[in-house]
Design an enzyme around this catalytic site. Structure first.
Site, PDB file in Angstrom:
ATOM      1  N   ARG A 231       4.426   0.491  -0.080  1.00 31.68           N
ATOM      2  CA  ARG A 231       4.359   1.065  -1.461  1.00 31.68           C
ATOM      3  C   ARG A 231       5.139   1.820  -1.986  1.00 31.68           C
ATOM      4  NH1 ARG A 231       1.116  -2.587  -1.241  1.00 31.68           N
ATOM      5  NH2 ARG A 231      -1.115  -2.551  -1.755  1.00 31.68           N
ATOM      6  N   GLU A 260       5.226   0.410 -11.469  1.00 29.43           N
ATOM      7  CA  GLU A 260       5.454  -1.054 -11.474  1.00 29.43           C
ATOM      8  C   GLU A 260       4.894  -1.591 -12.878  1.00 29.43           C
ATOM      9  OE1 GLU A 260       3.829  -2.796  -7.859  1.00 29.43           O
ATOM     10  OE2 GLU A 260       5.384  -1.977  -6.756  1.00 29.43           O
ATOM     11  N   HIS A 279       7.499  -7.161  -6.230  1.00 31.96           N
ATOM     12  CA  HIS A 279       6.245  -6.916  -5.437  1.00 31.96           C
ATOM     13  C   HIS A 279       5.604  -8.173  -4.971  1.00 31.96           C
ATOM     14  CE1 HIS A 279       2.647  -3.849  -4.693  1.00 31.96           C
ATOM     15  NE2 HIS A 279       2.668  -4.805  -3.623  1.00 31.96           N
TER      16      HIS A 279
END
Length: 320
Positions: A231, A260, A279
């Site tokens: 993360r 993000e 991601h």
């Protein structure tokens, strides 16, 4: 008599729908990414597969009928865990679904940085024929895997095929196959100086938030590569940027970020020693199959027998 209700907030193939219906033929099962399919049934939902922020308001009221949430992701930090715990709602995650695709991405990033694939892609775009100083190999190097869960285990297994030494850090400190040396997080700073690659596969918790900052990057070799697929918030991003700019570390492969999408103004975009993926390291053609067949259906069978779902049950005290 009102039917018990199961909501799946994702689109799934009809074959998975049919497998679920065989187990709960008397239930009302509502399936779809489009909220119009299930939004009027949230107050009556007993089981939910997947999670969306808007569900909190409707499903976690006092005297909720919700008893179990099966997440669609391995990480659960985006869920309202305190509210779920207070309402005695069981949460199971999709941990393990990502072991193959994410370990493949980890090695794609490690190999890309080591063999300068990212540099050659840039050269190709400008039709530049240049050696670019290629010299490094991965074989016989040391990889530190920070978080030896399902992804870390698969990564360690692959690392052994490259003849690498594997050093692991996990909360329990328990030994694991393919890991030569295992440590607890307290020894993190002592482990880092020996690693040629540092791979972060941790979940985000209060303990792992900003676990990697200026101090940790200073402990790493100037020749080391940093890979983060855990993360973004596990890393102090400005400290990482500085470490990359000043040469404290050689480069980074990053799939996750503190914010993000990654801001277009981030200096990470322009760095020649950084590889970025959006991601997507867990994306795979087999995702739904693994969530439904390997995790949810076995858990549902236990639940229907009056037992707690056993696979990937979240420990609220740990946050994963």
């Amino acid at each position: 008599m009102q039917k018990r209700k199961l909501i799946i907030v994702h689109d799934i193939d009809n074959r998975y729908h049919q497998k679920i219906m065989k187990l709960v033929p008397e239930w009302e099962v509502l399936i779809g990414k489009d909220s119009s399919v299930w939004k009027d049934h949230l107050n009556e939902a007993e089981v939910i597969v997947g999670w969306k922020k808007e569900l909190t308001e409707h499903c976690l009221k006092e005297h909720t009928k919700l008893r179990w949430v099966q997440t669609w992701s391995a990480g659960v930090n985006s869920l309202p865990l305190k509210e779920l715990e207070s309402q005695k709602v069981i949460v199971t995650s999709a941990n393990g679904v990502h072991a193959f695709p994410i370990s493949e991405t980890i090695f794609a990033l490690m190999l890309g940085l080591t063999r300068k694939i990212h540099t050659y892609v840039r050269n190709q775009l400008s039709k530049t024929w240049h050696h670019s100083g290629l010299s490094l190999e991965m074989h016989e190097k040391t990889v530190g895997i920070i978080g030896v869960g399902a992804i870390g285990k698969e990564t360690a297994k692959i690392a052994k095929a490259f003849g690498m030494k594997v050093v692991g850090v996990r909360h329990s400190g328990k030994d694991e196959d393919y890991v030569d040396e295992m440590y607890t997080p307290r020894a993190l700073n002592a482990v880092l100086p020996s690693c040629d690659y540092v791979v972060v596969t941790l979940p985000l918790t209060s303990e792992t938030h900003h676990l990697f900052g200026a101090e940790q990057f200073q402990e790493m070799k100037p020749s080391a590569f940093f890979i983060n697929i855990g993360r973004g918030e596990i890393v102090d991003e400005p400290a990482l940027v500085q470490a990359l700019q000043t040469g404290e570390i050689a480069g980074a492969g990053l799939d996750v970020f503190e914010t993000e999408p990654l801001d277009s103004d981030s200096p990470l975009w322009e760095m020649e020693n950084v590889m970025i993926t959006p991601h997507t390291s867990g994306s795979t053609e087999h995702y739904t199959k693994r969530v439904i067949e390997d995790i949810f259906i076995p858990n549902l069978q236990n639940y229907l027998k009056g037992e707690n779902p056993a696979i990937n049950k979240v420990d609220f005290t740990k946050g994963y």
